[in-house]
Design an enzyme around this catalytic site. Sequence first.
Site, mmCIF file in Angstrom:
data_model
loop_
_atom_site.group_PDB
_atom_site.id
_atom_site.type_symbol
_atom_site.label_atom_id
_atom_site.label_comp_id
_atom_site.label_asym_id
_atom_site.label_seq_id
_atom_site.Cartn_x
_atom_site.Cartn_y
_atom_site.Cartn_z
ATOM 1 N N CYS A 1 32.634 35.079 40.854
ATOM 2 C CA CYS A 1 32.544 34.162 39.852
ATOM 3 C C CYS A 1 31.380 33.689 39.113
ATOM 4 C CB CYS A 1 33.271 32.642 40.676
ATOM 5 S SG CYS A 1 35.044 32.789 40.732
ATOM 6 N N GLU B 1 38.471 24.458 40.990
ATOM 7 C CA GLU B 1 38.173 24.438 42.367
ATOM 8 C C GLU B 1 36.716 24.833 42.630
ATOM 9 O OE1 GLU B 1 40.326 23.623 44.915
ATOM 10 O OE2 GLU B 1 38.212 24.014 45.687
ATOM 11 N N PHE B 2 36.110 23.966 43.614
ATOM 12 C CA PHE B 2 34.780 24.129 43.896
ATOM 13 C C PHE B 2 34.499 24.764 45.336
ATOM 14 C CE2 PHE B 2 34.927 20.664 41.108
ATOM 15 C CZ PHE B 2 33.881 20.998 40.098
ATOM 16 N N ALA C 1 26.770 27.563 37.194
ATOM 17 C CA ALA C 1 25.502 28.059 36.491
ATOM 18 C C ALA C 1 24.327 27.520 37.093
ATOM 19 C CB ALA C 1 25.422 27.754 34.871
ATOM 20 N N LEU D 1 32.171 25.521 35.002
ATOM 21 C CA LEU D 1 31.052 26.349 34.501
ATOM 22 C C LEU D 1 29.820 26.036 34.934
ATOM 23 C CD1 LEU D 1 32.541 27.661 31.116
ATOM 24 C CD2 LEU D 1 32.865 28.717 33.265
ATOM 25 N N ALA E 1 48.550 34.019 44.146
ATOM 26 C CA ALA E 1 48.387 33.803 45.574
ATOM 27 C C ALA E 1 47.136 34.556 45.913
ATOM 28 C CB ALA E 1 49.380 34.319 46.260
ATOM 29 N N ALA F 1 34.115 27.631 48.444
ATOM 30 C CA ALA F 1 33.134 28.763 48.495
ATOM 31 C C ALA F 1 33.912 29.540 49.420
ATOM 32 C CB ALA F 1 31.910 28.428 48.706
ATOM 33 N N GLU F 2 33.674 31.023 49.346
ATOM 34 C CA GLU F 2 34.443 31.795 50.294
ATOM 35 C C GLU F 2 33.589 31.815 51.398
ATOM 36 O OE1 GLU F 2 35.596 35.605 48.601
ATOM 37 O OE2 GLU F 2 36.109 34.551 46.661
HETATM 38 P P1 NAD Z 1 42.376 36.326 42.721
HETATM 39 O O1 NAD Z 1 42.578 37.678 41.975
HETATM 40 O O2 NAD Z 1 42.194 36.469 44.231
HETATM 41 O O3 NAD Z 1 44.068 35.836 42.867
HETATM 42 C C1 NAD Z 1 44.712 35.843 41.439
HETATM 43 C C2 NAD Z 1 46.266 36.069 41.706
HETATM 44 O O4 NAD Z 1 46.906 35.868 40.729
HETATM 45 C C3 NAD Z 1 46.585 37.757 42.048
HETATM 46 O O5 NAD Z 1 46.987 37.761 43.107
HETATM 47 C C4 NAD Z 1 47.183 38.034 40.786
HETATM 48 O O6 NAD Z 1 48.350 39.039 41.071
HETATM 49 C C5 NAD Z 1 47.944 36.755 40.438
HETATM 50 N N1 NAD Z 1 48.634 36.664 39.091
HETATM 51 C C6 NAD Z 1 48.128 37.034 38.023
HETATM 52 N N2 NAD Z 1 48.900 36.870 36.886
HETATM 53 C C7 NAD Z 1 49.759 36.274 37.282
HETATM 54 C C8 NAD Z 1 51.316 35.848 36.608
HETATM 55 N N3 NAD Z 1 51.328 36.018 35.470
HETATM 56 N N4 NAD Z 1 52.141 35.527 37.648
HETATM 57 C C9 NAD Z 1 51.767 35.512 38.783
HETATM 58 N N5 NAD Z 1 50.767 36.046 39.526
HETATM 59 C C10 NAD Z 1 49.709 36.328 38.769
HETATM 60 O O7 NAD Z 1 41.581 35.458 42.084
HETATM 61 P P2 NAD Z 1 41.003 34.167 42.667
HETATM 62 O O8 NAD Z 1 39.682 34.561 43.386
HETATM 63 O O9 NAD Z 1 42.125 33.389 43.584
HETATM 64 O O10 NAD Z 1 40.524 33.210 41.588
HETATM 65 C C11 NAD Z 1 41.425 32.661 40.801
HETATM 66 C C12 NAD Z 1 40.505 31.572 39.771
HETATM 67 O O11 NAD Z 1 40.049 30.707 40.630
HETATM 68 C C13 NAD Z 1 39.791 32.266 38.892
HETATM 69 O O12 NAD Z 1 39.555 31.845 37.719
HETATM 70 C C14 NAD Z 1 38.330 32.150 39.477
HETATM 71 O O13 NAD Z 1 37.327 32.030 38.545
HETATM 72 C C15 NAD Z 1 38.763 30.707 40.184
HETATM 73 N N6 NAD Z 1 37.881 30.368 41.425
HETATM 74 C C16 NAD Z 1 37.766 31.409 42.229
HETATM 75 C C17 NAD Z 1 36.917 31.023 43.430
HETATM 76 C C18 NAD Z 1 36.699 32.173 44.569
HETATM 77 O O14 NAD Z 1 36.074 31.728 45.579
HETATM 78 N N7 NAD Z 1 37.453 33.296 44.399
HETATM 79 C C19 NAD Z 1 36.463 29.786 43.495
HETATM 80 C C20 NAD Z 1 36.693 28.754 42.606
HETATM 81 C C21 NAD Z 1 37.286 29.162 41.519
HETATM 82 C C1 UGA Z 2 30.485 29.928 44.410
HETATM 83 C C2 UGA Z 2 30.355 28.404 44.566
HETATM 84 O O1 UGA Z 2 29.448 27.935 45.740
HETATM 85 C C3 UGA Z 2 31.745 27.458 44.673
HETATM 86 O O2 UGA Z 2 31.277 26.286 44.485
HETATM 87 C C4 UGA Z 2 32.558 28.035 43.530
HETATM 88 O O3 UGA Z 2 33.872 27.390 43.744
HETATM 89 C C5 UGA Z 2 32.799 29.701 43.583
HETATM 90 O O4 UGA Z 2 31.780 30.129 43.453
HETATM 91 C C6 UGA Z 2 33.613 30.036 42.429
HETATM 92 O O5 UGA Z 2 33.696 29.356 41.507
HETATM 93 O O6 UGA Z 2 34.144 31.338 42.660
HETATM 94 P P1 UGA Z 2 30.929 31.774 46.554
HETATM 95 O O7 UGA Z 2 30.884 32.649 45.360
HETATM 96 O O8 UGA Z 2 32.531 31.878 47.209
HETATM 97 O O9 UGA Z 2 31.155 30.302 45.822
HETATM 98 O O10 UGA Z 2 29.916 31.633 47.511
HETATM 99 P P2 UGA Z 2 28.275 31.081 47.461
HETATM 100 O O11 UGA Z 2 28.151 30.525 49.029
HETATM 101 O O12 UGA Z 2 28.251 30.228 46.380
HETATM 102 O O13 UGA Z 2 27.582 32.563 47.354
HETATM 103 C C7 UGA Z 2 27.431 33.272 46.162
HETATM 104 C C8 UGA Z 2 26.475 34.076 46.129
HETATM 105 O O14 UGA Z 2 25.160 33.658 46.237
HETATM 106 C C9 UGA Z 2 26.605 35.096 47.452
HETATM 107 O O15 UGA Z 2 26.252 36.496 47.191
HETATM 108 C C10 UGA Z 2 25.506 34.459 48.408
HETATM 109 O O16 UGA Z 2 25.053 35.541 49.348
HETATM 110 C C11 UGA Z 2 24.280 34.189 47.300
HETATM 111 N N1 UGA Z 2 23.545 33.315 47.980
HETATM 112 C C12 UGA Z 2 23.895 31.720 48.197
HETATM 113 C C13 UGA Z 2 22.293 33.499 47.965
HETATM 114 O O17 UGA Z 2 21.630 34.509 47.557
HETATM 115 N N2 UGA Z 2 21.453 32.524 48.364
HETATM 116 C C14 UGA Z 2 21.539 31.232 48.766
HETATM 117 O O18 UGA Z 2 20.768 30.377 49.132
HETATM 118 C C15 UGA Z 2 23.035 30.798 48.526
#
Ligand code: NAD
Ligand code: UGA
Length: 478
Positions: A279, A168-169, A228, A224, A14, A171-172
């Site tokens: 990430c 998942e793509f 990258a 990935l 979650a 961005a936060e």
């Molecule tokens: P997160 O750390 O915010 O959330 C992961 C959650 O999984 C935690 O709350 C943890 O308690 C839970 N968890 C771990 N092991 C568990 C288990 N065995 N059973 C139940 N719950 C469990 O991580 P996130 O940022 O949501 O990222 C998750 C994945 O998505 C990562 O692989 C990340 O690379 C990928 N991703 C993240 C983003 C992003 O913007 N944060 C974007 C795209 C992809």
């Molecule tokens: C990034 C990717 O954009 C998402 O597609 C992907 O799903 C995610 O990683 C992931 O796999 O976690 P995120 O890290 O949430 O998303 O945010 P971005 O908007 O990509 O920014 C990443 C970092 O780059 C930030 O620190 C941002 O300030 C910086 N950034 C971004 C720059 O310095 N310059 C830019 O022009 C854009």
Amino acid sequence: MTATSIRSICCIGAGYVGGPTMAVIADRCPDVQVTVVDINQARIDAWNDEDLSRLPVYEPGLDAVVGRARGRNLHFSTAVEEAIAAADMVFISVNTPTKTKGLGAGQASDLRWVEACARTVARAAKGHTIVVEKSTLPVRTAEAVKAILSAASTEGGERSFSVLSNPEFLAEGTAIPDLESPDRVLIGGEHPEAIDALAQVYGQWVPQERILRTNLWSSELSKLTANAFLAQRISSINSIAALCEATGADVREVGRAIGTDSRIGPKFLNAGPGFGGSCFQKDILNLVYLCRHFGLPEVADYWESVVNLNTWQQHRIARIVVQKLFGTVTGKRLAILGFAFKADTNDTREAPAIRIARDLLEEGAQLAIHDPKVEPEQIERDLNLPASEAPDAEAGPTRAALSGEGTWWSSAEVADAVAGADAVLILTEWKHYRQLNWDQLAPLMRKPAWVFDARAVVDPAAVAASGLKLWRVGDGDA
Ligand code: NAD
Ligand code: UGA
């Protein structure tokens, strides 16, 4: 099973991805019951909080989506096995951080949570279950997931599994619009019926032509690769920013000039304090590890340089601050505006502010840190240093400051952070920081005073008019 039979989804994890993604699926598919489970009770409690401003993830628009679906067909729970047993599709959306010890430490992804999920699914699932990798994973991870699940399959077919990769793509900060209107949804798999079932879920709101189907390995590797490439653009523009500063060119003008070439495009060309977030670094290091594993050291070096340049950029900014402040910041008060890794999120994972603040603390600086969304306790954890009492800005340096000990405290207001400071560093591009009134802030500072704008958000003319000196990333005239 037919593609239309998905009635119940369970998502393990979650977090920043599982929570918002499932909220949007539930919102857009009212006929599907969606249960998000986690082992972290506090996190689940926060997702269930009646006060939607206290959800554990801050994302613009998320509160409204959760508000519409929660209790109807969106549920948050710690009853992991129960939710798996009831589901015909299980998403694995747990954390996959870089390994800190053992084989591949510092580069490879730590897959222990993903493996634990696969084992829990193997134990708890009933009937046919489609298992979807939502976490970002090294290419060929699905092989391990499949091996664990197939060991739990039964001959008679009462328990069987299909594995899909659906990275998942989002961005936060823009998670909700990214999920509601994605550029593409990627589904990798081996069984067309399973792919169709997931495509139908997304098809409730995503046009079919944006749903891409690939084999499992292409899907895993595309995630990935996408990160990258995005990170590489940031390192590229930051490398040019340093050259701009040395030559009198302006990186924003260069960015505009190259970005209008339709082959290059205008996005992701903002120079700054380097990329942060959970990430980019993790995923590139994972790619580097895979390349070395597969005997491609030159490819590994190529991608590793993207991370190295990013680290260099962060140290470089801290170094510039020290140099401009007469070579020492010991005992000096500096205001840091912005701690989150980007605007519109409370996430600080790998935030550039962490490395920059640590470098300045090492130099003995006194940091007043302001961020509209990051809690002081989080900053404390990130800096691995307890907060100090905010000293009286009028009273001059404290004894600790003069002894060269770096300290920090959290300021709730920008004006409090800036009072008595020798410099302001802008490290996150919060909208609020674009609109600061420098005529009001400048008199609060000790002169000569600086603004170090690592995000290029201030109006240079307004800063200059207030009598402050300005350094902007990538600005050769600064
Ligand atoms: P997160 O750390 O915010 O959330 C992961 C959650 O999984 C935690 O709350 C943890 O308690 C839970 N968890 C771990 N092991 C568990 C288990 N065995 N059973 C139940 N719950 C469990 O991580 P996130 O940022 O949501 O990222 C998750 C994945 O998505 C990562 O692989 C990340 O690379 C990928 N991703 C993240 C983003 C992003 O913007 N944060 C974007 C795209 C992809
Ligand atoms: C990034 C990717 O954009 C998402 O597609 C992907 O799903 C995610 O990683 C992931 O796999 O976690 P995120 O890290 O949430 O998303 O945010 P971005 O908007 O990509 O920014 C990443 C970092 O780059 C930030 O620190 C941002 O300030 C910086 N950034 C971004 C720059 O310095 N310059 C830019 O022009 C854009």
